[in-house]
Design a protein around this motif. Sequence first.
Motif, short mmCIF file in Angstrom:
data_model
loop_
_atom_site.label_atom_id
_atom_site.label_comp_id
_atom_site.label_asym_id
_atom_site.label_seq_id
_atom_site.Cartn_x
_atom_site.Cartn_y
_atom_site.Cartn_z
N THR A 25 0.83 -1.20 0.00
CA THR A 25 0.00 0.00 0.00
C THR A 25 0.87 1.25 0.00
O THR A 25 1.86 1.33 0.73
CB THR A 25 -0.92 0.03 1.23
OG1 THR A 25 -1.73 -1.15 1.23
CG2 THR A 25 -1.84 1.24 1.20
N ARG A 59 -3.65 -1.00 -8.14
CA ARG A 59 -5.05 -0.56 -8.19
C ARG A 59 -5.21 0.67 -7.32
O ARG A 59 -4.79 0.68 -6.17
CB ARG A 59 -5.95 -1.68 -7.69
CG ARG A 59 -7.43 -1.36 -7.71
CD ARG A 59 -8.26 -2.55 -7.26
NE ARG A 59 -7.89 -3.08 -5.96
CZ ARG A 59 -8.35 -2.64 -4.80
NH1 ARG A 59 -9.21 -1.66 -4.76
NH2 ARG A 59 -7.96 -3.20 -3.67
N GLU A 61 -7.17 2.49 -4.99
CA GLU A 61 -8.30 2.18 -4.10
C GLU A 61 -9.25 3.38 -4.03
O GLU A 61 -10.46 3.23 -4.08
CB GLU A 61 -7.80 1.82 -2.71
CG GLU A 61 -8.91 1.40 -1.79
CD GLU A 61 -8.38 0.93 -0.44
OE1 GLU A 61 -9.02 1.25 0.56
OE2 GLU A 61 -7.33 0.26 -0.41
N TYR A 62 -8.67 4.58 -3.89
CA TYR A 62 -9.47 5.81 -3.92
C TYR A 62 -8.56 6.97 -4.22
O TYR A 62 -7.34 6.89 -4.04
CB TYR A 62 -10.22 6.05 -2.61
CG TYR A 62 -9.34 6.43 -1.44
CD1 TYR A 62 -8.98 7.76 -1.22
CD2 TYR A 62 -8.88 5.48 -0.56
CE1 TYR A 62 -8.17 8.11 -0.16
CE2 TYR A 62 -8.08 5.82 0.51
CZ TYR A 62 -7.73 7.14 0.70
OH TYR A 62 -6.92 7.48 1.74
N TYR A 63 -9.13 8.05 -4.71
CA TYR A 63 -8.38 9.30 -4.84
C TYR A 63 -9.32 10.47 -4.69
O TYR A 63 -10.49 10.39 -5.03
CB TYR A 63 -7.60 9.37 -6.16
CG TYR A 63 -8.44 9.50 -7.40
CD1 TYR A 63 -8.69 10.75 -7.97
CD2 TYR A 63 -8.99 8.38 -8.02
CE1 TYR A 63 -9.46 10.87 -9.11
CE2 TYR A 63 -9.74 8.49 -9.15
CZ TYR A 63 -9.97 9.74 -9.70
OH TYR A 63 -10.73 9.86 -10.83
N ARG A 69 -4.79 6.47 -2.53
CA ARG A 69 -4.29 5.24 -1.93
C ARG A 69 -4.19 4.19 -3.03
O ARG A 69 -5.16 3.94 -3.75
CB ARG A 69 -5.22 4.76 -0.82
CG ARG A 69 -4.71 3.54 -0.11
CD ARG A 69 -5.61 3.18 1.04
NE ARG A 69 -5.15 1.97 1.67
CZ ARG A 69 -5.06 1.81 2.96
NH1 ARG A 69 -5.42 2.78 3.78
NH2 ARG A 69 -4.63 0.68 3.47
N VAL A 70 -3.01 3.58 -3.15
CA VAL A 70 -2.74 2.59 -4.18
C VAL A 70 -2.39 1.27 -3.51
O VAL A 70 -1.55 1.23 -2.60
CB VAL A 70 -1.57 3.05 -5.08
CG1 VAL A 70 -1.27 2.01 -6.15
CG2 VAL A 70 -1.86 4.40 -5.71
N ASN A 71 -3.01 0.19 -3.97
CA ASN A 71 -2.73 -1.14 -3.46
C ASN A 71 -2.14 -2.00 -4.57
O ASN A 71 -2.39 -1.76 -5.75
CB ASN A 71 -4.01 -1.81 -2.95
CG ASN A 71 -4.56 -1.13 -1.72
OD1 ASN A 71 -3.82 -0.62 -0.90
ND2 ASN A 71 -5.87 -1.11 -1.60
#
Length: 81
Positions: A25, A59, A61-63, A69-71
């Motif tokens: 993450t 992926r 996750e949200y922005y 946030r990148v997973n």
Amino acid sequence: MMAAMNLPRDVFLGDILVSLIGRRTVLIENYRSILMYTDTTLKIQGKNCRLQICGKHLRIEYYTADEMRVNGVIESIELKS
């Protein structure tokens, strides 16, 4: 000027903030735009630099306008002027 406006130094200077949470993450703050996004590469424009994240199964996750946030499996993170 920063002290008068009560702004953190990094925000005032336009620095990208990158926080790693383990190897899966990444939390990115204070960015301007997403330049490229695939499941193996994410390129982000900041005020003074570009950030590139490489890995597998990336992926977003949200922005929001403030953070992202990148997973996925993070293999490398690089800053370019």
